[in-house]
Design a protein around this motif. Structure first.
Motif, PDB file in Angstrom:
ATOM      1  N   THR A  73      -7.225 -90.677  84.232  1.00 14.20           N
ATOM      2  CA  THR A  73      -6.391 -90.112  85.291  1.00 14.20           C
ATOM      3  C   THR A  73      -5.645 -88.893  84.768  1.00 14.20           C
ATOM      4  O   THR A  73      -5.333 -88.817  83.579  1.00 14.20           O
ATOM      5  N   ASP A  74      -5.363 -87.968  85.666  1.00 12.42           N
ATOM      6  CA  ASP A  74      -4.575 -86.787  85.322  1.00 12.42           C
ATOM      7  C   ASP A  74      -3.162 -86.874  85.881  1.00 12.42           C
ATOM      8  O   ASP A  74      -2.333 -86.021  85.588  1.00 12.42           O
ATOM      9  N   ASP A  75      -2.890 -87.880  86.699  1.00 12.23           N
ATOM     10  CA  ASP A  75      -1.571 -88.023  87.310  1.00 12.23           C
ATOM     11  C   ASP A  75      -0.536 -88.377  86.232  1.00 12.23           C
ATOM     12  O   ASP A  75      -0.682 -89.393  85.551  1.00 12.23           O
ATOM     13  N   GLU A  78       1.011 -91.955  86.492  1.00 15.12           N
ATOM     14  CA  GLU A  78       0.033 -93.012  86.219  1.00 15.12           C
ATOM     15  C   GLU A  78      -0.333 -93.041  84.736  1.00 15.12           C
ATOM     16  O   GLU A  78      -0.508 -94.106  84.148  1.00 15.12           O
ATOM     17  N   ARG A  79      -0.429 -91.886  84.121  1.00 13.96           N
ATOM     18  CA  ARG A  79      -0.729 -91.829  82.684  1.00 13.96           C
ATOM     19  C   ARG A  79       0.394 -92.488  81.876  1.00 13.96           C
ATOM     20  O   ARG A  79       0.124 -93.267  80.964  1.00 13.96           O
ATOM     21  N   GLY A 134       4.767 -84.463  82.646  1.00  9.26           N
ATOM     22  CA  GLY A 134       5.422 -84.850  83.891  1.00  9.26           C
ATOM     23  C   GLY A 134       6.562 -83.919  84.262  1.00  9.26           C
ATOM     24  O   GLY A 134       6.775 -83.605  85.442  1.00  9.26           O
ATOM     25  N   ARG A 139       7.387 -83.725  88.158  1.00  8.12           N
ATOM     26  CA  ARG A 139       7.364 -85.140  88.543  1.00  8.12           C
ATOM     27  C   ARG A 139       8.383 -85.978  87.793  1.00  8.12           C
ATOM     28  O   ARG A 139       8.770 -87.038  88.261  1.00  8.12           O
TER      29      ARG A 139
END
Length: 189
Positions: A73-75, A78-79, A134, A139
């Protein structure tokens, strides 16, 4: 069936955790696996090599688990969640490694200590990089990525002290909750 080298490593780990590195002898380790002390040297070079192998092996495993956790994942959120969950799950299942890794760093000779500390720094940087990503993506809202990574790592390492598989909370619940805490630490949106 584990190899003789793995049996020796596991026995040494248990003895280092129970007795401490300094109080554990090669004869103790040999007796734990049914080998007379001098014959143990056919399988391992020294008690110091065993301690270094335990500690570097732990860090290499944590690094591999981290990379695997974040690979799909790149989010940023979530990472970080997945990395934290892998960190917590490892510490829930490897209490002795965590205990020896924290208590016996002082027992390593300088070259081994440098190697272990270098691996620890690399592991912390993995978390710090996640937090930076992030922040850059807008984020995460935290003043210090380093401080946030330290807080997340410390939380996860603490699991090794109190978690019991037969306890009130399952490993899955604990890992999920710690993932949530990591996101709160970084002010995830």
């Amino acid at each position: 069936m584990p190899s003789r080298a793995e049996e020796i490593r596991v026995a040494a780990l248990g003895l280092f955790a129970r007795l401490g590195y300094e109080a554990t002898t090669m004869a103790d380790i040999g007796a734990a696996v049914g080998i007379r002390g001098p014959s143990l040297y056919k399988h391992v070079a020294s008690k110091q090599d065993l301690l270094a192998a335990v500690m570097t092996g732990t860090m290499r495993e944590l690094l591999a688990l981290h990379r695997e956790a974040v690979a799909t994942t790149d989010d940023p959120a979530e990472r970080l969640r997945r990395a934290t969950e892998a960190h917590v799950r490892y510490h829930a299942g490897h209490r002795l490694e965590a205990f020896v890794g924290n208590r016996e760093i002082r027992s390593l000779v300088p070259s081994n200590r440098r190697r272990v500390l270098s691996l620890r720094a690399e592991y912390e940087k993995c978390f710090r990089d996640l937090v930076h990503a992030g922040i850059t993506a807008g984020r995460f809202h935290v003043m210090s990525a380093r401080l946030a990574s330290y807080a997340i790592l410390d939380l996860g390492m603490g699991v090794a002290v109190w978690f019991r598989a037969d306890g009130e909370l399952t490993e899955d619940i604990v890992t999920w909750q710690y993932g949530e805490m990591a996101l709160r630490i970084v002010g995830a949106t």
